[in-house]
Each structure stands twice: as structure tokens, then as C-alpha cells.
Design an enzyme around this catalytic site. Structure first.
Site, PDB file in Angstrom:
ATOM      1  N   CYS B  96     107.821  40.257  29.706  1.00 24.42           N
ATOM      2  CA  CYS B  96     107.591  40.317  28.293  1.00 24.42           C
ATOM      3  C   CYS B  96     106.401  39.964  28.012  1.00 24.42           C
ATOM      4  CB  CYS B  96     108.838  39.430  27.566  1.00 24.42           C
ATOM      5  SG  CYS B  96     109.229  40.126  26.007  1.00 24.42           S
ATOM      6  N   HIS B 201     113.658  41.149  30.233  1.00 25.58           N
ATOM      7  CA  HIS B 201     113.426  39.771  29.927  1.00 25.58           C
ATOM      8  C   HIS B 201     114.430  38.900  30.508  1.00 25.58           C
ATOM      9  CE1 HIS B 201     115.319  39.818  25.518  1.00 25.58           C
ATOM     10  NE2 HIS B 201     116.107  39.144  26.468  1.00 25.58           N
TER      11      HIS B 201
END
Lengths: 463, 249
Positions: B96, B201
């Protein structure tokens, strides 16, 4: 003059609510509001005007439901008729539905004080419509980032809400939360609440679930004299001097009694009152402080506040006690990392290995993203859990989390069906031993439905 | 066994938004269950990164403010150490916000560019506040490193920035469901040597244990040669993977 449009909107809303309940389709906690608002767009503002003592809006990531419920209880004990979205429907439609339930067709509201919990993101809209007398800002934790994107965006919405508030409205905020205090800085004259008992500190190092740890002016990490819960505590910035504001309402001499509740001394403007509450955990001390500070701002005397708190019964799923198959059981909502850690601490404070049913859903109201389970310190359960029955839509994710937290293989049981999970948990109990049920929001509703069907608890909208 | 694995967790204080630390927990446990000695070093902002001291680097995601602080710190020296480590064959998993910072730059919707480390040939731009974030359950098809390994990776994405890959990297996989790098070209993540970037993530490795093992094997190879990884009982992990596949449909 009679406003036909308003009357039609109220009638349509109330009729839909009656139908939904008659057909057994649920509690009618939002649909009537949605329908009526479609017909009368300024419904909230118009009904809100009928509340002689105005409205209190309670927002924050954790504790909205308990705080609002507690405040409505204190208000009723003071003799005021309160309108309250008690089932926890906290978007504009839910608040409208609560008002509709107390409205006559001509728009007159049977109630003096509105006490509404408000979704963090909906606060600007609800606040503009209701022009509240008091706004309570509880805390901002990472929660449902899939819905809100980022915590800072929620803070921006709160800043917008405060900018639009009427000048005479009182803002009551959690001074221990640096992000909330930064938002409230916009509005001098706000009143603060927080913990005034450094013996509760959990060290200077913040727990993993902590958020908002960086000075909003300088970007450097805050220095904590005491960290109480997540990022809540006594902080200051070594560079610019920004620090926790002085407390107007504080909790001193706090004694946590695990699942049984807590005791503390409420200190407000030099006055002191001894408080006891059956609400467990430090997070509930914050909820009591928030409700008490709001009640004091409404002019209710300290002793009356303290007396009402002592007699308060928790909202469904929030420390609710019940009996399942002859065993004591506790339902403790656990929907984000900081809250879940607190629930685990309260449960483990009993001192013996526990049997727990952990129910994880990923529906919209829970947050679609279950990554947050890895921010909870389940490691504290590793050698303290005799059996963890995991259930709900994301039972498998929960099981994997417990496996990597170090729980021995035989202590994790996967049972996606909630009713069977409850039976399995109960089956593992020894005589007199309690069952701890730790669900996310929609899992809690589902479990409660099952328990109600079996006659253990009442359905949520009836209580 | 005499085999050890040295893991570096970069910015555990700044870039650790969605249970990112779960990836470290998974790597550590899976190595230890196989008798591999693991050492995890947390390296926050302001602490120097020693060259050559680690086999596997992990960097997670954070909000804009925290990401900017990490970008500044990477420019002050850590970025160079990371680049050299990856050239020397070290493993990197960047998720991310951390993934974005491994590229050339991140251009926010307003304000100045955040400079990246440039070890992955990619750039990220935020399209502006009017554009939706790419949020949701994600399924990616990748080419698994070994036979018998599932060809899907599952996870959750939540990002505003749109990443475009340059010729110097290949995508980690193809998006089956979700937005991926930019919501347009069907790519997800990036790979260069043993450096992996992805928008999946949080505890990505917990539901894709075969990816975790791939990273462990690559990280061991450089100092210990080929180390066969004993298979583990992954029934719970596989069930979580399949739940995620089902929920994404």
C-alpha cells in the site's frame, strides 16, 4: 396553518413503521425515516425544532451507543421526556425515525430533549439540521477504514460540523484524544473530559492499536506522560508544546473491577461524587465521563448524575449480562482494535482461563475489511483461553488470527453457524463458569436474535 | 539446522495501518515452525538502517500524514540502503503506502510530490478528491512459484492513488476482482528481482501462506542456498483463503 406536506410525510413514515412491526419485519428503526425524509427533505430540522430543551448529539468511533443511552437515562431520571435513537440507528434516517416515533401529524414532538448518537461521517449533516444545544465528541479510532478512507478525513468532517454550529451550542470533547482535541481547538470554550488518574497508565509506549500519535502541528510523535487506552492519555508535543488540555470533568481514583464494572470519583468544577457503574473496562469510564459532562452542561446537578449512573443498565450487547442454559453469560461488542483489546483485558481480569465465543462478520455495518483483527492483541489469550469457538461470516479469518497469536491447536474451534457455536461454548463450561460472547456489530444482532428465539434475551428494539 | 532469517520491519510506528504487522507475525511463525531461527528488527523513523544486515524487508501502509513522514525519512538515507539490498538479492515486501514510496514519486491531489525511493519503476498519482478510492475485497491471479500452489492471491485494497508501472517492473498479478494498481489496466502490484509491491494490504500473508513461504525461501537462498521448506498444516489458512474468494464473488 396546517402543513399538509409535513403531515403526509409524518403519516407515511409512521404508517410504514407500524406495517414493518406488524409484519414482524424488524424494528422499523430507519425505513420510516428514509421514507418521510424523501417526502419532507427538511424533516429533521422541523421536528427537531419542537424539542423544548434542544438536542444533544453524541459522536465518536467507540461508545456512542452507551454514552447516548446513559445520557438519555440521566435525562429521564431528571424528569425530562427524552427522544432517543436507542436502537443505535445513527444515520440521518435513523434519527428521523426516532423523532417520527414521538411526533403527532401536525409536527408536534412529544419530548423535551433529543439525545442522538450520530455516525461520525454524518455529524455535519445532522448538526446542520438539528442545530444542537450540546455536541459530544468522544474519540477517533481506526474503525471501518473501508468506509471512511482515513481517520483524518473524519476529523475534517467534524471540523466542518463545528464551524457551522450555533454560537451558543456547547462542545464537550475527550481531552485525552489528541486528534479530537485538535478538532475542538477550532472552538474555544469547549468543555473537556478525561482520566485524572496517572496510576492507570500503561507505560509511555502506546499499544499497537494506537492511532493519531503525531502532533497535528509539527508532525513529530507526541510524548506520553501516561497512555491509558490506545492513543488516549496525557500527551504533549516536545516541539510546539501542544498538550492535553486541562480537564473540566475528570475521573480520579479509578478502580477497574474486570467484568463487574468500575468505581471512580467524578471531579467537576471542584465538586466530587463517588460513582459506581456496572459497565466494564476503562473505555466505559470514558463513556460515563462523556455522558456526565453532557448532563452537567444541560444543568443536571452532579449528585443526580451520579445517582442515575449507579442505576444504569447497559445497552444490548455492551456488557449485557444474561443466563444461557444456567450459566452466566456476557455479551461484549468488539468491533475495532482498541475496543477489542479493552474487552479482552476486562474478561481476562477475572484471572482464570476463559471460554469465549468470538463472532466476526464483514457486513457493511461491521466494516468489509477484516484486516483489523491483526491489530488486536489476541496474543494475550495465548495461554489464558480454554476454548475459543469462532463463528460468523469470517470465522476462518478469526481462527487463523488466533493460530498465529499462539493459541494451542486444541483450543480453537471453527463453527460458522452461530447457534451451534453458542451450544459448543456452553458445552465446554464447568459448573458456574461464565461464557464470554465477543461479537462484531451484525454478529451481535444475529446472536441476540438466536438467544431471543430461545427465550434468553428480548429483541433489541423492544428493550 | 543452523539456518537463520533476519527480518527488518520498517516504520512499524508510521506505516502500520491495516494489521500490516500480521505479515511479520506470519513470516515469523512459519519460519519458527520449521526450526528456522528468526530475528525481527523494528526500524522506525530516525533510526539508521544498517547495510546488509537483513534478508527480508517489510514496509506497510499508512495515512497521508504518516506516509509523508516516512518519505522524508527514506530520502535521508534508508532508501539508498534498501536499493542496494534489493540489487544484492534481498527480499522486500512493500504494501500500500509503502509500495507507493518504493516507486519514483507519489503525486497527491494537492501539494508537492512525495519523492520515492525509485527501486521499483513505477509512479503513483492521486486523481483528486472527486475520484473514488479503490476499496474492497480483491482477487489476483498470479504465477505461483511452484507446482501445486494456488494461482490466486486474496486480500483487501483501500487506496486513493493510481499506480502506473514502467518497463523496469512486471506486475505481481492480474486483477480478477478489484481495482489493482490503477483500476484500468488490470495489473496488480509490481515485481523487480526479489522486491514485491502490492495494494493487498494488512495481513495479506495470512490468507496466502504460499506467498509467505515463497518470500521465506527467497530470503534464505542468498546466504543459505536452497533450503527445502517442510510443508505445514495450512487447513485454516486455506479455508480463510476460500472464504475470501467466496466473499469477493
Amino acid at each position: 396553518m396546517v402543513d399538509l406536506r409535513l403531515g403526509a410525510g409524518i403519516a407515511a413514515g409512521r404508517l410504514s413503521g407500524a406495517l414493518i412491526r406488524a409484519l414482524g419485519l424488524g424494528g422499523a428503526t430507519t425505513v420510516p425515516g428514509r421514507l418521510a425524509r424523501a417526502l419532507v427533505p427538511d424533516l429533521l430540522a422541523r421536528l427537531g425544532r419542537g424539542l423544548a430543551r434542544g438536542s444533544v448529539l453524541v459522536s465518536g468511533t467507540n461508545g456512542k451507543t452507551t454514552t447516548a443511552r446513559l445520557l438519555a437515562w440521566i435525562g429521564r431520571r431528571a424528569g425530562w421526556a427524552c427522544v432517543h435513537n436507542r436502537a443505535g440507528a445513527n444515520l440521518p434516517a435513523g434519527i428521523a425515525a426516532a423523532l417520527l416515533g414521538q411526533s403527532a401529524l401536525d409536527g408536534r414532538v412529544r419530548g423535551e430533549l433529543g439525545v442522538f448518537e450520530v455516525d461520525e461521517a454524518a455529524l455535519p449533516l445532522v448538526s446542520r439540521a438539528l442545530r444542537p444545544r450540546v455536541v459530544v465528541l468522544g474519540n477517533l479510532f481506526r474503525d471501518q477504514l473501508d468506509r471512511y478512507g482515513e481517520i483524518d478525513l473524519v476529523a475534517d468532517r467534524w471540523r466542518a460540523a463545528l464551524r457551522d454550529l450555533p454560537a451558543e451550542a456547547a462542545v464537550i470533547y475527550n481531552a485525552d484524544d489528541p486528534l479530537v482535541a485538535d478538532v475542538a481547538r477550532l472552538r474555544p470554550g469547549g468543555r473537556t473530559f478525561g482520566i485524572a488518574d496517572p496510576s492507570l497508565r500503561r507505560g509511555e509506549r502506546l499499544e499497537h492499536a494506537a492511532d493519531g500519535r503525531y502532533c497535528y502541528r509539527c508532525g513529530i510523535p507526541y510524548t506520553y506522560g501516561a497512555a491509558y487506552l490506545g492513543h488516549l492519555g496525557e500527551y504533549h508535543c516536545a516541539r510546539c508544546g501542544t498538550a492535553r488540555p486541562p480537564l473540566d470533568v475528570g475521573a480520579a481514583e479509578v478502580r477497574l473491577d474486570g467484568i463487574a464494572g468500575s468505581r471512580f470519583v467524578l471531579v467537576a468544577e471542584g465538586e466530587r461524587a463517588a460513582l459506581t457503574t456496572v459497565l466494564p473496562g476503562l473505555y466505559n469510564v470514558y463513556n460515563v465521563l462523556a455522558a456526565a459532562a453532557a448532563a452537567l452542561a444541560l444543568g443536571i446537578p452532579l449528585e443526580a448524575v451520579a445517582g442515575a449512573v449507579r442505576e444504569f443498565v447497559p445497552a444490548f450487547g455492551r456488557g449485557e449480562r444474561m443466563t444461557i442454559a444456567g450459566h452466566p453469560a456476557y455479551m461484549l461488542l468488539a468491533k475495532n482494535p482498541a475496543g477489542f483489546n479493552e474487552v479482552l483485558r476486562s474478561v481476562l481480569a477475572e484471572g482464570r482461563p476463559i471460554v469465549a465465543v468470538i463472532a466476526i462478520n464483514d457486513l457493511v455495518a461491521d466494516g468489509r475489511d477484516v484486516s483489523w483483527l491483526w491489530d488486536v492483541d489476541f496474543e494475550m489469550l495465548a495461554d489464558r483461553c480454554r476454548l475459543a469457538v469462532v463463528t460468523g461470516v469470517r470465522a476462518q479469518d478469526m481462527a487463523v488470527r488466533l493460530k498465529y497469536a499462539g493459541l494451542p491447536q486444541g483450543t480453537i474451534a471453527v463453527e460458522p453457524d452461530e447457534a451451534r457455536a453458542l451450544r459448543r461454548g456452553v458445552g465446554a463450561l464447568q459448573a458456574g463458569e461464565p461464557l464470554y460472547v465477543l461479537p462484531t456489530y451484525t454478529a451481535m444482532l444475529r446472536l441476540r436474535h438466536i438467544l431471543a428465539r430461545d427465550g434468553v434475551v428480548h429483541t433489541s428494539w423492544e428493550d | 539446522m543452523g539456518v537463520d532469517l533476519r527480518i527488518c520491519h520498517l516504520y512499524p510506528d508510521l506505516l502500520n495501518l491495516y494489521g500490516d504487522r500480521g505479515n511479520i507475525a506470519v513470516l515469523v511463525r512459519r519460519a519458527r515452525w520449521r526450526g528456522i531461527a528468526v530475528e525481527v528488527t523494528e526500524v522506525p523513523a530516525g533510526t539508521p538502517l544498517r547495510a546488509g544486515a537483513h534478508d527480508l524487508y517489510f514496509i506497510g501502509g499508512g495515512e497521508d500524514r504518516q506516509q509523508a513522514l516516512a518519505a522524508r525519512d527514506l530520502q535521508a538515507g534508508k532508501g539508498e540502503v534498501l536499493r542496494e539490498a534489493v540489487e544484492a538479492g534481498a527480499v522486500l515486501l512493500a504494501v500500500c503506502g509503502g509500495y507507493q514510496l518504493m516507486g519514483h514519486f507519489y503525486r497527491p491531489s494537492e501539494g508537492a510530490d512525495l519523492p520515492g525511493v525509485g527501486l521499483l519503476d513505477l509512479t503513483t498519482r492521486h486523481p483528486g478528491k472527486g475520484h473514488p478510492r479503490l476499496i474492497g475485497n480483491t482477487v489476483v491471479r498470479w504465477e505461483p512459484p511452484g507446482a501445486g500452489t494456488p494461482s490466486t492471491l486474496v486480500g483487501f485494497e483501500n487506496h486513493g492513488g493510481r499506480t502506473r508501472l514502467g518497463p523496469g517492473v512486471r506486475p505481481l498479478g492480474r486483477v480478477v476482482i478489484g481495482g489493482g494498481n490503477n483500476g484500468e489496466d488490470g495489473t496488480e502490484g509490481a515485481v523487480y528481482r526479489n522486491a514485491f509491491g502490492t495494494y493487498l494490504h494488512g495481513p495479506l500473508l495470512s490468507k496466502n501462506p504460499w506467498f509467505a513461504d515463497h518470500l521465506i525461501a527467497l530470503a534464505l537462498r542468498r546466504r543459505h542456498g536452497e533450503v527445502p521448506l517442510v510443508p505445514l498444516d495450512d487447513d485454516l489458512e486455506a479455508a480463510a483463503h476460500h472464504t475470501a474468494l467466496r466473499r469477493t464473488r
